[in-house]
Motif scaffolding. Structure first.
Motif, PDB file in Angstrom:
ATOM      1  N   GLU A   1       0.862  -1.181   0.000  1.00 43.70           N
ATOM      2  CA  GLU A   1       0.000   0.000   0.000  1.00 43.70           C
ATOM      3  C   GLU A   1       0.897   1.228   0.000  1.00 43.70           C
ATOM      4  O   GLU A   1       2.020   1.181   0.496  1.00 43.70           O
ATOM      5  CB  GLU A   1      -0.886   0.023   1.257  1.00 43.70           C
ATOM      6  CG  GLU A   1      -1.845  -1.165   1.378  1.00 43.70           C
ATOM      7  CD  GLU A   1      -2.853  -1.275   0.241  1.00 43.70           C
ATOM      8  OE1 GLU A   1      -3.086  -0.270  -0.461  1.00 43.70           O
ATOM      9  OE2 GLU A   1      -3.386  -2.389   0.035  1.00 43.70           O
ATOM     10  N   MET A   2       0.389   2.358  -0.519  1.00 41.66           N
ATOM     11  CA  MET A   2       1.180   3.582  -0.457  1.00 41.66           C
ATOM     12  C   MET A   2       1.089   4.173   0.947  1.00 41.66           C
ATOM     13  O   MET A   2       0.057   4.076   1.597  1.00 41.66           O
ATOM     14  CB  MET A   2       0.640   4.610  -1.461  1.00 41.66           C
ATOM     15  CG  MET A   2       0.874   4.236  -2.896  1.00 41.66           C
ATOM     16  SD  MET A   2       0.336   5.535  -4.025  1.00 41.66           S
ATOM     17  CE  MET A   2      -1.433   5.460  -3.897  1.00 41.66           C
ATOM     18  N   GLN A   3       2.177   4.763   1.406  1.00 38.87           N
ATOM     19  CA  GLN A   3       2.128   5.490   2.671  1.00 38.87           C
ATOM     20  C   GLN A   3       1.283   6.756   2.461  1.00 38.87           C
ATOM     21  O   GLN A   3       1.343   7.353   1.396  1.00 38.87           O
ATOM     22  CB  GLN A   3       3.538   5.926   3.085  1.00 38.87           C
ATOM     23  CG  GLN A   3       4.507   4.785   3.303  1.00 38.87           C
ATOM     24  CD  GLN A   3       4.153   3.987   4.532  1.00 38.87           C
ATOM     25  OE1 GLN A   3       3.906   4.545   5.586  1.00 38.87           O
ATOM     26  NE2 GLN A   3       4.097   2.664   4.379  1.00 38.87           N
ATOM     27  N   SER A   4       0.499   7.124   3.474  1.00 42.32           N
ATOM     28  CA  SER A   4      -0.333   8.319   3.329  1.00 42.32           C
ATOM     29  C   SER A   4      -0.254   9.192   4.567  1.00 42.32           C
ATOM     30  O   SER A   4       0.137   8.733   5.636  1.00 42.32           O
ATOM     31  CB  SER A   4      -1.814   7.958   3.181  1.00 42.32           C
ATOM     32  OG  SER A   4      -2.004   6.895   2.335  1.00 42.32           O
ATOM     33  N   GLN A   5      -0.696  10.409   4.387  1.00 47.21           N
ATOM     34  CA  GLN A   5      -0.908  11.293   5.549  1.00 47.21           C
ATOM     35  C   GLN A   5      -1.957  10.630   6.435  1.00 47.21           C
ATOM     36  O   GLN A   5      -2.922  10.072   5.933  1.00 47.21           O
ATOM     37  CB  GLN A   5      -1.557  12.583   5.072  1.00 47.21           C
ATOM     38  CG  GLN A   5      -0.664  13.654   4.602  1.00 47.21           C
ATOM     39  CD  GLN A   5      -1.472  14.948   4.533  1.00 47.21           C
ATOM     40  OE1 GLN A   5      -1.742  15.574   5.555  1.00 47.21           O
ATOM     41  NE2 GLN A   5      -1.868  15.333   3.344  1.00 47.21           N
ATOM     42  N   SER A   6      -1.805  10.741   7.737  1.00 44.35           N
ATOM     43  CA  SER A   6      -2.797  10.120   8.619  1.00 44.35           C
ATOM     44  C   SER A   6      -4.120  10.882   8.493  1.00 44.35           C
ATOM     45  O   SER A   6      -4.128  12.082   8.212  1.00 44.35           O
ATOM     46  CB  SER A   6      -2.311  10.180  10.067  1.00 44.35           C
ATOM     47  OG  SER A   6      -2.491  11.489  10.547  1.00 44.35           O
ATOM     48  N   PRO A   7      -5.224  10.159   8.686  1.00 45.12           N
ATOM     49  CA  PRO A   7      -6.532  10.821   8.542  1.00 45.12           C
ATOM     50  C   PRO A   7      -6.649  12.069   9.413  1.00 45.12           C
ATOM     51  O   PRO A   7      -7.181  13.087   8.966  1.00 45.12           O
ATOM     52  CB  PRO A   7      -7.521   9.748   9.000  1.00 45.12           C
ATOM     53  CG  PRO A   7      -6.822   8.456   8.734  1.00 45.12           C
ATOM     54  CD  PRO A   7      -5.364   8.726   8.940  1.00 45.12           C
ATOM     55  N   ASP A   8      -6.128  12.027  10.619  1.00 46.73           N
ATOM     56  CA  ASP A   8      -6.252  13.180  11.510  1.00 46.73           C
ATOM     57  C   ASP A   8      -5.538  14.403  10.978  1.00 46.73           C
ATOM     58  O   ASP A   8      -6.034  15.522  11.073  1.00 46.73           O
ATOM     59  CB  ASP A   8      -5.661  12.841  12.890  1.00 46.73           C
ATOM     60  CG  ASP A   8      -6.757  12.368  13.815  1.00 46.73           C
ATOM     61  OD1 ASP A   8      -7.943  12.517  13.420  1.00 46.73           O
ATOM     62  OD2 ASP A   8      -6.420  11.849  14.902  1.00 46.73           O
TER      63      ASP A   8
ATOM     64  N   GLU B   1     -11.419   9.607   7.115  1.00 44.04           N
ATOM     65  CA  GLU B   1     -11.362  10.997   7.577  1.00 44.04           C
ATOM     66  C   GLU B   1     -12.549  11.351   8.475  1.00 44.04           C
ATOM     67  O   GLU B   1     -12.625  12.458   9.001  1.00 44.04           O
ATOM     68  CB  GLU B   1     -11.318  11.931   6.356  1.00 44.04           C
ATOM     69  CG  GLU B   1      -9.965  11.906   5.675  1.00 44.04           C
ATOM     70  CD  GLU B   1     -10.008  12.414   4.229  1.00 44.04           C
ATOM     71  OE1 GLU B   1     -11.016  13.037   3.840  1.00 44.04           O
ATOM     72  OE2 GLU B   1      -9.027  12.178   3.503  1.00 44.04           O
ATOM     73  N   GLY B   2     -13.483  10.432   8.602  1.00 40.99           N
ATOM     74  CA  GLY B   2     -14.600  10.666   9.511  1.00 40.99           C
ATOM     75  C   GLY B   2     -15.848  11.184   8.839  1.00 40.99           C
ATOM     76  O   GLY B   2     -16.760  11.703   9.502  1.00 40.99           O
TER      77      GLY B   2
ATOM     78  N   LYS C   1      -3.238  19.076   1.275  1.00 41.99           N
ATOM     79  CA  LYS C   1      -2.122  18.369   0.634  1.00 41.99           C
ATOM     80  C   LYS C   1      -2.547  16.973   0.193  1.00 41.99           C
ATOM     81  O   LYS C   1      -3.450  16.383   0.769  1.00 41.99           O
ATOM     82  CB  LYS C   1      -0.943  18.294   1.595  1.00 41.99           C
ATOM     83  CG  LYS C   1      -0.250  19.633   1.736  1.00 41.99           C
ATOM     84  CD  LYS C   1       1.042  19.461   2.503  1.00 41.99           C
ATOM     85  CE  LYS C   1       1.087  20.449   3.629  1.00 41.99           C
ATOM     86  NZ  LYS C   1       1.550  20.049   4.891  1.00 41.99           N
ATOM     87  N   GLU C   2      -1.828  16.438  -0.773  1.00 42.24           N
ATOM     88  CA  GLU C   2      -2.206  15.140  -1.319  1.00 42.24           C
ATOM     89  C   GLU C   2      -2.208  14.064  -0.232  1.00 42.24           C
ATOM     90  O   GLU C   2      -1.353  14.049   0.654  1.00 42.24           O
ATOM     91  CB  GLU C   2      -1.249  14.734  -2.441  1.00 42.24           C
ATOM     92  CG  GLU C   2      -1.793  13.535  -3.189  1.00 42.24           C
ATOM     93  CD  GLU C   2      -0.972  13.151  -4.405  1.00 42.24           C
ATOM     94  OE1 GLU C   2       0.151  13.638  -4.569  1.00 42.24           O
ATOM     95  OE2 GLU C   2      -1.497  12.331  -5.192  1.00 42.24           O
ATOM     96  N   VAL C   3      -3.169  13.156  -0.317  1.00 44.32           N
ATOM     97  CA  VAL C   3      -3.327  12.141   0.723  1.00 44.32           C
ATOM     98  C   VAL C   3      -2.211  11.082   0.697  1.00 44.32           C
ATOM     99  O   VAL C   3      -1.461  10.962   1.654  1.00 44.32           O
ATOM    100  CB  VAL C   3      -4.742  11.525   0.667  1.00 44.32           C
ATOM    101  CG1 VAL C   3      -4.854  10.317   1.589  1.00 44.32           C
ATOM    102  CG2 VAL C   3      -5.782  12.584   1.045  1.00 44.32           C
ATOM    103  N   PRO C   4      -2.033  10.317  -0.390  1.00 42.35           N
ATOM    104  CA  PRO C   4      -0.930   9.335  -0.373  1.00 42.35           C
ATOM    105  C   PRO C   4       0.393   9.990  -0.765  1.00 42.35           C
ATOM    106  O   PRO C   4       0.413  10.919  -1.575  1.00 42.35           O
ATOM    107  CB  PRO C   4      -1.342   8.310  -1.436  1.00 42.35           C
ATOM    108  CG  PRO C   4      -2.646   8.757  -1.996  1.00 42.35           C
ATOM    109  CD  PRO C   4      -2.843  10.180  -1.611  1.00 42.35           C
ATOM    110  N   TYR C   5       1.505   9.498  -0.208  1.00 44.72           N
ATOM    111  CA  TYR C   5       2.810  10.041  -0.580  1.00 44.72           C
ATOM    112  C   TYR C   5       3.353   9.370  -1.837  1.00 44.72           C
ATOM    113  O   TYR C   5       4.294   9.850  -2.440  1.00 44.72           O
ATOM    114  CB  TYR C   5       3.822   9.820   0.551  1.00 44.72           C
ATOM    115  CG  TYR C   5       3.446  10.495   1.848  1.00 44.72           C
ATOM    116  CD1 TYR C   5       3.177  11.863   1.881  1.00 44.72           C
ATOM    117  CD2 TYR C   5       3.387   9.768   3.029  1.00 44.72           C
ATOM    118  CE1 TYR C   5       2.841  12.478   3.076  1.00 44.72           C
ATOM    119  CE2 TYR C   5       3.052  10.388   4.231  1.00 44.72           C
ATOM    120  CZ  TYR C   5       2.773  11.738   4.248  1.00 44.72           C
ATOM    121  OH  TYR C   5       2.441  12.338   5.422  1.00 44.72           O
ATOM    122  N   GLY C   6       2.799   8.218  -2.190  1.00 46.93           N
ATOM    123  CA  GLY C   6       3.336   7.482  -3.335  1.00 46.93           C
ATOM    124  C   GLY C   6       4.346   6.450  -2.867  1.00 46.93           C
ATOM    125  O   GLY C   6       4.738   6.436  -1.695  1.00 46.93           O
TER     126      GLY C   6
END
Ligand SMILES: Cc1cc2nc3c(=O)[nH]c(=O)nc-3n(C[C@H](O)[C@H](O)[C@H](O)COP(=O)(O)OP(=O)(O)OC[C@H]3O[C@@H](n4cnc5c(N)ncnc54)[C@H](O)[C@@H]3O)c2cc1C
Ligand SMILES: Cc1cc2nc3c(=O)[nH]c(=O)nc-3n(C[C@H](O)[C@H](O)[C@H](O)COP(=O)(O)OP(=O)(O)OC[C@H]3O[C@@H](n4cnc5c(N)ncnc54)[C@H](O)[C@@H]3O)c2cc1C
Ligand code: SF4
Ligand code: SF4
Ligand code: FES
Lengths: 483, 279
Positions: free
Chosen positions: A25-32, A349-350, A39-44
Motif C-alpha cells: 500500500e502507499m504510505q499516506s498522511q494520517s486521517p487526523d 477521515e470521519g 495536501k495530497e493524501v498518499p505520498y506514493g
C-alpha cells in the motif's frame, strides 16, 4: 497458475514466489492530519516499494490488464521495467500510449478497469497488482529525474483546433502535435485542464502535477488560448473557414450542473458541486490570504450524491473546516459510483454516510440562508433501466436535519453553448453530440467530438481514449480529404 | 494581453475603461457582458459591455467601485493590462421594431442600456430613455443617451436636474398621465429599480425586459452560481440571460442571493485597504 505466467529466463523469480509477496500500500498522511489540509493524501511509493510491488506481476502471456485499460497501456512491459529498476524506461513505455500518466495513476477507477481483470486478482488470496500506483510512481519519478521532452515530427502545414482543454482535448492535442500538426487549444476558462483543474481537488490531484503534464504539451508547441468561449468569442464554423483550421475537435465536457428541483433550492448556502468545487479549486478559495474568491464555512455540510464529485465535495468541506461533513444518498452503499479508494479515504477521515435518504425541501431563515433540509427515507424496489434497484419512499419517514450548507452532486447536463451555435452537427435526445465511437466523427464535415460531451459524464481515461481515436481519424481525414 | 487603452473617471467612483480585445469587439452585441480578472489571484467579475468598436478592436465598460476587485481595477491606468477578459457572454438583447421603446437606466445601468437604445433606434423604434442619478453632476452618459434616443427624460433625487424623484416616477407619468402607448420597456440598474419598473408595467401588461446581475463565476453555464428564479423555474443568468421578462423574475430572491458573501467581501476589502493604503 504457471500456465499463464511467462517462464522467460529473465524472470528470475518463480511465479510461486511472486504470488507470496504481499501487496504494497502507499504510505499516506494520517486521517487526523489530512482532515485539515489540502495536501495530497498518499505520498506514493518509494523506489523499493515500487520494485517489490512490481515483482508481484507474473507477466501473463495473455495480459488481461491491457484489455482492461481503455487506452491499452502495455502494462506488463512497464511493470517489468520498474522491477528492473529502469524507472525512466517505464515512464517512457507508458507515455507511448498515455500522455497523462501521473493523472491517470491517481484518478482512474482502477478497480473497474485494469486491476479488475488482473489475473492474480482473480485468485482468492492475492489482490490485483497495484497497476495505478505503479503508473503514478513511474510518472512522478520521471518528472523528478527524467527529461520529459517529447519528440515531435516535422511540421505539417495544417492546423487543427481543439475546443476545450479537458483530458479529451489535451490528448488529441498531444497526439496531433506529435504527428506534426500545428495545434491550438481554445479553452473557455482562464486555465486549462477541464475537470482536472476546476473539479478534482488538490488533495487528490495536486495542481502542480497537472501543470507539469500541461507544460510538456506547451513545450511540444501546442498553442494554448484561454478565455476563448467557442460559440461566443469564435464559432466552430469560423474556425473551419476564416481561421483556416482543417479540422475541429470538440471536447467541452458535460459541464452544466443538475439540480434537485425541490423547494428552497435557491436559498443561500445551497451549491451545485461544480460551484463549490470551482470556488475552491480553480479559484483557490481555500487559500484566503492570497486569493480573492470567497467561500463560506460553518457547522454542518451535507452533500447529496455518491459519485466522485460527491466525495470530492464532502472531503473539501471537511478541509474547509465544517465540523460535520456528510453524505446523504438516495440509494444504498452498493450503488455508489465513486472510486473505492475515495470512499475509503473519506470514511477514514470521519465522513458520515447516510443511505436511502431523499431530500424533499430546504428550509431557510429570515436572511434567506439555508438552515435545514427535510428528507424522507427510502427502501429499494425493483431494478430500473440502469439495472440498479430503484429507491422508493417510505411513508411517514420524513425528518428534518439542521445544516449550514448543502452541495448537490447528482450529475450534469449538456452545456448548450457549442451545440446550439454549430449548425449541421446532430445531437442525441439528451443534447449530447452524436459522434462515431471509433473515429469521433460528428455529422458535420471536419468536426470531431469526444469525451463527456459525447458520452455524458464518464471518466478521465475514457475521455482520453476517445481523444486518441479522434487524433488518428483527424490525421486520416486531413491526409486523404475523405470524410 | 488585455490592455487598457483608455480610462476616464466619471465621478462618484465610476470609471470608464476602453480595453483592447479584438475578438470580443468583433462579436459584441447589445445586452452582452464580459468577465474579467484584474490579476492572477483575483476573482472573476462580470461587467456589461457599454460599447464596442470593431474597427479599433476595443470594448468600453463602466465600472462602479464597490469592493476589493473593483477597487483594484480602479487603480489601473492606461497602459496596464488585465489578467483575463472573456466574452462576449450571455444572450444578446432582442432587438426588433417594436414601435415605442422606453429604456430605463439607473446608475451604471445607463452604460448597459446605451448600446441597447442605440440598436433599438437603428431598428426603427421610437426610443424614449429615462435616466436617473442622485444629482445633476452624477448623471452618466447623458450626451450618448441623447444621440441614441428621440427623447431623454431625467430624474434626480435632489431635483437638481429634470424631474425630482426617481426613474419610476417619470415612467409612471408617461404611462398614467400622458397615457403614452408603449410597446416595450427595457430596464437596467439596481435590482430594486428593475423590480419597481416591472411592478409598474405589469399593471398595464407592457412587456418589460430586465438585465439581471447575480453573482457569477465562470459565466459559461458550468457552475450554477448565477441561478435566478424566473416564472418559478431555475435559470442560469449567464447563458439563459442576463435578459429576462421582468414580470416573471423573483427579484427578492435575487436580492437575497446577492447578499450572500457580504461579510467575506467586506473583510477582504478592509484587509486590502489596511495593507495597501493604511486605512
Ligand atoms: C468533481 C469530479 C471528480 C471526478 N473524479 C474522477 C475520477 O476520480 N476519476 C475519473 O476517471 N473521472 C473523474 N471525473 C470525471 C472526469 O473528470 C471527466 O469524465 C473528464 O474530465 C471528461 O473529460 P472531457 O475532456 O470530456 O471534459 P472536461 O474535463 O469537462 O473538460 C472540458 C473543458 O472544455 C471547456 N469548455 C466547455 N465549453 C467550452 C467552450 N464553449 N469553449 C471552449 N472551452 C469550453 C471547459 O471549460 C473544460 O475545461 C470526475 C468529475 C468531476 C466533476
Ligand atoms: C451580468 C452582470 C453585469 C454587470 N455589469 C456591471 C457593470 O457594467 N458595471 C459595474 O460596475 N458592475 C457590474 N456588475 C456588478 C459587478 O460584477 C460587481 O459590482 C462586482 O463583482 C463587485 O466586485 P467587488 O469585489 O469590487 O465587490 P464586492 O465587495 O466583492 O461585492 C460587492 C457586491 O457585488 C456583487 N458581486 C460580488 N462578486 C460578484 C461576482 N463575482 N459576480 C457578480 N456580482 C458580484 C455582490 O452583490 C456584492 O455584494 C454586473 C454584474 C453582472 C452579473
Ligand atoms: S490508464 Fe488507468 S486503466 Fe490504464 S493502466 Fe493506467 S490506471 Fe489502469
Ligand atoms: S498486471 Fe496482472 S494481468 Fe497484467 S500481466 Fe501483471 S499479473 Fe498479469
Ligand atoms: S456563472 Fe457559472 S453558471 Fe452562470
Amino acid at each position: 497458475m504457471d500456465k499463464t505466467a511467462n517462464t522467460n529466463k529473465q524472470n528470475s523469480l518463480e511465479t510461486k514466489e511472486r504470488l507470496k509477496i504481499k501487496k504494497h500500500e502507499m504510505q499516506s498522511q494520517s486521517p487526523d492530519e489530512r482532515r485539515s489540509n489540502f495536501k495530497e493524501v498518499p505520498y506514493g511509493y518509494s523506489p523499493e516499494d515500487a520494485v517489490e510491488e512490481a515483482k508481484r506481476c507474473i507477466q501473463c502471456k495473455r495480459p488481461y490488464c491491457i484489455e482492461g485499460c481503455p487506452v491499452n497501456i502495455d502494462i506488463p512491459a512497464f511493470i517489468k521495467l520498474i522491477e528492473e529498476g529502469d524507472f525512466l524506461g517505464a515512464a517512457k513505455k507508458i507515455k507511448e500510449t498515455n500522455a497523462l500518466p501521473a493523472v491517470c495513476g491517481r484518478v482512474c477507477p482502477q478497480e473497474d478497469q485494469c486491476e479488475k481483470v488482473c489475473t492474480i486478482g482473480k485468485r482468492k488470496d492475492t489482490p490485483s497488482v497495484a497497476i495505478g500506483n505503479l503508473e503514478r510512481f513511474a510518472a512522478d519519478y520521471e518528472s523528478k529525474y527524467g527529461d520529459i521532452r517529447i519528440e515531435v515530427n516535422k511540421r505539417k502545414d495544417k492546423k487543427v483546433a481543439i475546443v476545450g482543454g479537458g483530458p479529451a482535448g489535451l490528448t488529441v492535442a498531444g497526439d496531433l502535435c506529435k504527428m506534426g500538426y500545428s495545434v491550438s487549444i481554445f479553452e473557455a476558462l482562464h486555465e486549462i485542464g477541464g475537470v482536472l483543474m476546476y473539479g478534482i481537488p488538490e488533495f487528490r490531484l495536486p495542481k502542480e502535477i497537472l501543470s507539469r503534464e500541461l507544460k510538456v504539451l506547451e513545450d511540444m508547441g501546442v498553442g494554448i488560448f484561454t478565455n476563448e468561449v467557442i460559440g461566443k468569442t469564435i464559432t466552430v464554423d469560423e474556425l473551419l473557414t476564416e481561421r483556416g483550421y482543417s479540422a475541429v475537435f470538440i471536447g467541452t465536457g458535460a459541464g452544466t450542473p443538475k439540480f434537485l428541483n425541490i423547494p428552497g433550492e435557491e436559498l443561500n448556502g445551497v451549491y451545485s458541486a461544480n460551484e463549490f468545487l470551482t470556488r475552491v479549486n480553480l479559484m483557490r478559495a481555500y487559500n484566503k490570504s492570497e486569493f480573492d474568491t470567497p467561500i463560506k464555512c460553518g457547522k454542518t455540510l451535507v452533500v447529496f450524491g455518491a459519485g466522485n464529485t460527491a466525495m470530492d465535495a464532502v472531503r473539501t468541506g471537511l478541509r474547509l473546516g465544517y465540523d460535520d461533513a456528510k453524505i446523504f444518498y438516495r440509494r444504498s452503499r452498493k450503488e455508489m459510483t465513486a472510486r473505492l479508494e475515495e470512499v475509503h479515504h473519506a470514511e477514514e477521515e470521519g465522513i458520515k454516510f447516510e443511505f436511502l435518504i431523499n431530500p424533499l425541501r430546504f428550509i431557510g431563515d429570515e436572511n434567506h440562508n439555508v438552515t435545514a433540509v427535510e428528507c424522507e427515507r427510502m427502501e429499494l424496489g425493483e431494478p430500473d433501466e440502469s439495472g440498479r434497484r430503484r429507491p422508493i419512499p417510505i411513508k411517514g419517514s420524513e425528518f428534518i436535519s439542521d445544516i449550514n450548507a448543502a452541495v448537490i452532486a447528482i450529475g450534469t447536463n449538456v452545456n448548450p453553448i457549442v451545440p446550439s451555435s454549430t449548425p449541421g452537427m446532430n445531437l442525441n435526445k439528451w443534447g449530447y453530440i452524436i459522434a462515431d465511437e471509433d473515429t469521433g466523427k460528428t455529422t458535420k464535415k471536419g468536426v470531431f467530438a469526444g469525451g463527456d460531451i459525447v458520452t455524458g459524464a464518464a471518466t478521465v481515461i475514457l475521455a482520453m481514449g476517445a481523444g486518441k481515436k479522434a487524433a488518428v481519424a483527424i490525421d486520416k481525414y486531413i491526409e486523404t480529404g475523405i470524410w | 494581453m488585455y490592455e487598457i487603452i483608455g480610462k476616464k473617471n466619471l465621478g462618484e467612483g465610476i470609471n470608464l475603461y476602453i480595453i483592447s480585445v479584438p475578438d470580443i469587439a468583433l462579436k459584441a452585441l447589445p445586452g452582452q457582458f464580459i468577465i474579467l480578472r484584474v490579476n492572477k489571484n483575483g476573482e472573476r467579475i462580470p461587467i456589461t459591455l457599454a460599447d464596442s468598436d470593431k474597427n479599433n478592436g476595443t470594448i468600453t465598460i463602466l465600472v462602479q467601485t464597490l469592493g476589493k476587485t473593483t477597487h483594484l481595477l480602479s487603480e489601473l491606468n492606461v497602459g496596464d493590462s488585465l489578467a483575463d477578459v472573456v466574452g462576449p457572454l450571455g444572450v444578446p438583447t432582442e432587438i426588433e421594431k417594436f414601435g415605442t421603446v422606453v429604456c430605463v437606466g439607473g446608475g451604471f445601468g445607463i452604460a448597459a442600456i446605451y448600446p441597447i437604445a442605440k440598436a433599438m433606434k437603428s431598428a426603427g423604434n421610437n426610443v424614449i430613455s429615462i435616466i436617473g442619478a442622485r444629482s445633476k453632476e452624477l448623471l452618466l452618459m447623458e450626451n450618448e443617451m441623447r444621440s441614441a434616443s428621440s427623447e431623454v427624460l431625467v430624474a434626480t433625487n435632489d431635483g437638481s436636474y429634470g424631474t425630482k424623484g426617481i426613474v419610476t416616477d417619470v415612467l409612471r407619468e408617461l404611462i398614467y398621465d400622458k397615457k403614452m402607448q408603449i410597446d416595450r420597456v427595457i430596464a437596467i440598474g439596481p435590482v430594486i429599480m428593475m423590480k419597481a419598473v416591472s411592478d409598474l408595467t405589469k399593471e398595464k401588461s407592457i412587456k418589460t425586459t430586465v438585465s439581471l446581475n447575480p453573482i457569477m463565476i465562470d459565466g459559461t453555464g458550468m457552475c450554477g452560481a448565477c441561478r435566478v428564479l424566473v416564472d418559478k423555474k431555475t435559470k442560469f443568468a449567464c447563458v439563459d440571460g442576463p435578459d429576462f421578462d421582468g414580470h416573471l423574475v423573483d427579484f427578492d430572491n435575487l436580492m437575497n442571493r446577492l447578499k450572500f458573501y457580504k461579510e467575506e467581501e467586506k473583510a477582504s476589502y478592509e484587509c486590502h485597504m489596511k495593507q495597501h493604503h493604511n486605512i
